[in-house]
Design a protein around this motif. Sequence first.
Motif, PDB file in Angstrom:
ATOM      1  N   CYS A  18       0.824  -1.213   0.000  1.00 42.27           N
ATOM      2  CA  CYS A  18       0.000   0.000   0.000  1.00 42.27           C
ATOM      3  C   CYS A  18       0.857   1.261   0.000  1.00 42.27           C
ATOM      4  CB  CYS A  18      -0.938   0.004   1.199  1.00 42.27           C
ATOM      5  SG  CYS A  18      -0.140  -0.220   2.803  1.00 42.27           S
ATOM      6  N   GLY A  19       2.059   1.220   0.589  1.00 44.18           N
ATOM      7  CA  GLY A  19       2.908   2.401   0.593  1.00 44.18           C
ATOM      8  C   GLY A  19       3.335   2.796  -0.806  1.00 44.18           C
ATOM      9  N   VAL A  20       3.599   1.809  -1.654  1.00 42.92           N
ATOM     10  CA  VAL A  20       3.967   2.086  -3.048  1.00 42.92           C
ATOM     11  C   VAL A  20       2.769   2.639  -3.804  1.00 42.92           C
ATOM     12  CG1 VAL A  20       4.743   1.045  -5.213  1.00 42.92           C
ATOM     13  CG2 VAL A  20       5.780   0.349  -3.048  1.00 42.92           C
ATOM     14  N   LEU A  21       1.608   1.997  -3.653  1.00 41.52           N
ATOM     15  CA  LEU A  21       0.418   2.431  -4.376  1.00 41.52           C
ATOM     16  C   LEU A  21      -0.035   3.813  -3.936  1.00 41.52           C
ATOM     17  CD1 LEU A  21      -1.694  -0.861  -4.474  1.00 41.52           C
ATOM     18  CD2 LEU A  21      -0.213   0.080  -6.229  1.00 41.52           C
ATOM     19  N   ALA A  22       0.020   4.097  -2.631  1.00 45.40           N
ATOM     20  CA  ALA A  22      -0.435   5.394  -2.138  1.00 45.40           C
ATOM     21  C   ALA A  22       0.448   6.522  -2.653  1.00 45.40           C
ATOM     22  CB  ALA A  22      -0.466   5.396  -0.606  1.00 45.40           C
ATOM     23  N   ALA A  23       1.751   6.295  -2.715  1.00 45.62           N
ATOM     24  CA  ALA A  23       2.655   7.325  -3.226  1.00 45.62           C
ATOM     25  C   ALA A  23       2.393   7.592  -4.707  1.00 45.62           C
ATOM     26  CB  ALA A  23       4.106   6.903  -3.009  1.00 45.62           C
ATOM     27  N   ILE A  24       2.232   6.533  -5.491  1.00 43.33           N
ATOM     28  CA  ILE A  24       1.904   6.718  -6.906  1.00 43.33           C
ATOM     29  C   ILE A  24       0.564   7.430  -7.041  1.00 43.33           C
ATOM     30  CG2 ILE A  24       1.473   5.550  -9.091  1.00 43.33           C
ATOM     31  CD1 ILE A  24       3.270   3.279  -8.136  1.00 43.33           C
ATOM     32  N   VAL A  68      -0.036  11.647   1.445  1.00 43.29           N
ATOM     33  CA  VAL A  68      -0.129  10.243   1.831  1.00 43.29           C
ATOM     34  C   VAL A  68      -0.348  10.208   3.336  1.00 43.29           C
ATOM     35  CG1 VAL A  68       1.113   8.050   2.021  1.00 43.29           C
ATOM     36  CG2 VAL A  68       1.316   9.428  -0.057  1.00 43.29           C
ATOM     37  N   VAL A  69      -1.311   9.425   3.779  1.00 39.87           N
ATOM     38  CA  VAL A  69      -1.659   9.341   5.201  1.00 39.87           C
ATOM     39  C   VAL A  69      -1.260   7.965   5.719  1.00 39.87           C
ATOM     40  CG1 VAL A  69      -3.519   9.415   6.895  1.00 39.87           C
ATOM     41  CG2 VAL A  69      -3.562  10.973   4.943  1.00 39.87           C
ATOM     42  N   GLY A  70      -0.433   7.951   6.757  1.00 43.19           N
ATOM     43  CA  GLY A  70       0.017   6.694   7.336  1.00 43.19           C
ATOM     44  C   GLY A  70      -0.687   6.384   8.642  1.00 43.19           C
ATOM     45  N   HIS A 121      -1.302   0.857   7.418  1.00 48.59           N
ATOM     46  CA  HIS A 121      -1.836   1.093   6.080  1.00 48.59           C
ATOM     47  C   HIS A 121      -1.499   2.511   5.637  1.00 48.59           C
ATOM     48  CE1 HIS A 121      -4.201   0.368   2.587  1.00 48.59           C
ATOM     49  NE2 HIS A 121      -5.234   1.109   2.920  1.00 48.59           N
ATOM     50  N   TYR A 122      -1.505   2.729   4.315  1.00 52.80           N
ATOM     51  CA  TYR A 122      -1.293   4.049   3.740  1.00 52.80           C
ATOM     52  C   TYR A 122      -2.473   4.390   2.827  1.00 52.80           C
ATOM     53  CZ  TYR A 122       3.592   3.689   5.257  1.00 52.80           C
ATOM     54  OH  TYR A 122       4.735   3.554   6.000  1.00 52.80           O
ATOM     55  N   THR A 123      -3.013   5.590   2.999  1.00 50.65           N
ATOM     56  CA  THR A 123      -4.104   6.082   2.172  1.00 50.65           C
ATOM     57  C   THR A 123      -3.723   7.469   1.662  1.00 50.65           C
ATOM     58  OG1 THR A 123      -5.221   6.906   4.169  1.00 50.65           O
ATOM     59  CG2 THR A 123      -5.838   4.709   3.384  1.00 50.65           C
ATOM     60  N   ASN A 141      -9.116   5.563   0.066  1.00 53.15           N
ATOM     61  CA  ASN A 141      -8.532   4.331   0.578  1.00 53.15           C
ATOM     62  C   ASN A 141      -8.635   3.292  -0.526  1.00 53.15           C
ATOM     63  OD1 ASN A 141      -7.796   1.981   1.909  1.00 53.15           O
ATOM     64  ND2 ASN A 141      -8.921   2.446   3.765  1.00 53.15           N
ATOM     65  N   GLY A 142      -7.486   2.919  -1.094  1.00 52.01           N
ATOM     66  CA  GLY A 142      -7.487   2.064  -2.268  1.00 52.01           C
ATOM     67  C   GLY A 142      -7.772   0.607  -2.009  1.00 52.01           C
ATOM     68  N   ILE A 143      -7.709   0.159  -0.754  1.00 51.34           N
ATOM     69  CA  ILE A 143      -7.921  -1.257  -0.494  1.00 51.34           C
ATOM     70  C   ILE A 143      -9.401  -1.575  -0.618  1.00 51.34           C
ATOM     71  CG2 ILE A 143      -8.252  -1.161   2.014  1.00 51.34           C
ATOM     72  CD1 ILE A 143      -6.359  -3.656   2.120  1.00 51.34           C
ATOM     73  N   ALA A 144      -9.714  -2.660  -1.270  1.00 54.11           N
ATOM     74  CA  ALA A 144     -11.108  -3.036  -1.497  1.00 54.11           C
ATOM     75  C   ALA A 144     -11.730  -3.493  -0.188  1.00 54.11           C
ATOM     76  CB  ALA A 144     -11.189  -4.143  -2.546  1.00 54.11           C
ATOM     77  N   LYS A 145     -12.742  -2.729   0.263  1.00 56.02           N
ATOM     78  CA  LYS A 145     -13.433  -3.041   1.506  1.00 56.02           C
ATOM     79  C   LYS A 145     -14.933  -3.133   1.248  1.00 56.02           C
ATOM     80  CE  LYS A 145     -10.308  -0.906   4.898  1.00 56.02           C
ATOM     81  NZ  LYS A 145     -10.294  -1.997   5.886  1.00 56.02           N
ATOM     82  N   SER A 146     -15.636  -3.688   2.222  1.00 57.02           N
ATOM     83  CA  SER A 146     -17.091  -3.737   2.123  1.00 57.02           C
ATOM     84  C   SER A 146     -17.647  -2.340   2.330  1.00 57.02           C
ATOM     85  CB  SER A 146     -17.672  -4.687   3.176  1.00 57.02           C
ATOM     86  OG  SER A 146     -17.239  -6.014   2.942  1.00 57.02           O
ATOM     87  N   VAL A 147     -18.504  -1.906   1.418  1.00 59.87           N
ATOM     88  CA  VAL A 147     -19.121  -0.593   1.494  1.00 59.87           C
ATOM     89  C   VAL A 147     -20.602  -0.788   1.730  1.00 59.87           C
ATOM     90  CG1 VAL A 147     -19.534   1.571   0.283  1.00 59.87           C
ATOM     91  CG2 VAL A 147     -17.384   0.355  -0.035  1.00 59.87           C
ATOM     92  N   LEU A 148     -21.103  -0.159   2.783  1.00 59.38           N
ATOM     93  CA  LEU A 148     -22.485  -0.375   3.182  1.00 59.38           C
ATOM     94  C   LEU A 148     -23.393   0.781   2.806  1.00 59.38           C
ATOM     95  CD1 LEU A 148     -21.859  -1.865   6.730  1.00 59.38           C
ATOM     96  CD2 LEU A 148     -22.221  -3.079   4.582  1.00 59.38           C
TER      97      LEU A 148
END
Length: 623
Positions: free
Chosen positions: A156-162, A410-412, A416-418, A523-530
Amino acid sequence: MADQEEEDLRMALRMSMQQWPPEPKRSMPRESGGAPMGSPDDSPEAKSRRLQRELRAAAAEKRLMMAGKVVSPARRNVAFSKEEKGGAAGGGGGDGRKVVSCGMELSDADANQLFSMVFGNGVSEGILARWCNQGIRFSPDPETFMGLVQHEGGPCGVLAAIQAFVLKYLIFFPDDLGKVEPNMPQNVGSRRSYASESVTSNKFSSLTEDGKARALVRSMVEILFSCGSNKRAVIATLSIFGNDAEGSDSLKDDIITKALEGVSIESASDLQKILRVNTYSLMANAYPRLEAMIPVFRSRLGALLFLISALLSRGLGLGYGMDSIQADRDDPNLPLVTAPFGHASQEIVNLLLCGQAVPNVFDGRMDLEGGMSLKGISTCVEVGFLTLLESLNFCKVGQFLKCPKWPIWVVGSESHYTVLFALHTSVQDENELEGRESQIRKAFDAQDQSGGGGFISVEGFHQVLGETRIELPPEKLDHLCGAGFIVWSEFWQVLLDLDKRFGGLKDPTGSMGKKVFDLYHFNGIAKSVLNGNQAASGSEMPIQRPRLTKLTVSVPPRWTPEEFMADVVLPSGSGGGNDQNAKETATEVAKPEPPQHAPLVDCIRTRWPRAVCNWVGDPPSIV
């Protein structure tokens, strides 16, 4: 016979990387009528030859994948520029490394050092699996399709920076993304967009796939050249993907996915077999190469390949000079990917954000006793960094990362990084009250002859009042001048109580010193969205997708007393018991939304102290 088999194998390999076997050009697509009857393409002999080539290609690919490496095509003149033939350090292969059609093979020493630097010794299969199964892909979800989606924890650190750099181009340089030919000066980050004020919250709805792809390529090029001190960029790719692959992106994705079946990276030798690198000294040359390699970076090895590209662009060890990964670090013995969960270290994030793999987030260098020092951020950055750990007093983020050129961070968190961002650069501008305070303080300091002691003479004080157009009541003026000198702290308290109509800082409306703006959190990680569309559709099953949350942020000035924080606007003539009903009415009308809290709010408050945040729906998640 053996030579013929080898030649067949090489030809089969080339065939396996093409859309279909080479055939005469057609004036009509295959699916729109095919070849006319009686043509050579329709003869049984042609069909048989085509089938034999396809079978040989499939068999060759299977054999090569079982062997764990790809045999290079027959030796020929490599169609690369002089720069592209260089290795990670810009060498020409004199150390025994082979130059093949898709780049240079790493030496044994570089491969061992690279693998050990990233993963250390005794890395677990779980960590390797996380880093070998994460591509750099945009989300297919229509509400978050401007963002890169993460499926595995760790990279996630690589993806968040990009992602942060991609947002920079999407928000502040949208016009440039429509150009086919890239226009990328060496110092692209110094450019300012004057159209940013017109960007609206629905800006992302007009994005195209081509625009996103160009933003991604430009972001990757900028990051890699930053790692290479704006002198070079190294692009790491796969040996199984040559320059002669043709067809659509989806076809290339299928070819690469099939080629990667059974490929695993468990050691330095595995890395050496599949990795090829090219070095560039000009952005104009690196851009088309990265653009062509996007299908590789979309593959399951994409995030790892980009990290390797950044590390090689910086230079691995001390043998590469002062500009190297090991020279940047405080403790070069620790792996860059941390155990036990395989998260990207702060060194990786800092490398991608500022071009140096320093382990700390404060500004500059901190000198310790015994000649030791700790390395921090040495210069202003394009996009910044905030962390929950600062709100817990575990670290202190410096101004370089807190106040980047563009309002993107980038938020640490602990795991996780977002990414946090704004659509307008004005969120970092001084408001009216802050600007007024800076103006008065500058005029006061100009009259301070005490060497920064914070007091001035009466004569100098009158000059300050004239320059800043402050009208003090006689009693206040006499009180301040009674001692024969004026102290800043006392003067400041008088200003806080002086109405802004007379040049002071007191604002009965509460609007002068208050910032109100919007931030967006991705937040790039796939999570359940309600909530959102899923809730509106009445679906019972939550969907897995990234999250984009809009936050309304209200920031009172840091020096304002608590009683001035209320969002209550009273009538100018209110007062006494006769106006009690008017007070109650005004209070009810101006009552603000109750503040909401989540760990992200604590991160935001490290940048804007005492910020109050509100959002709609689920709380934004930084884990």
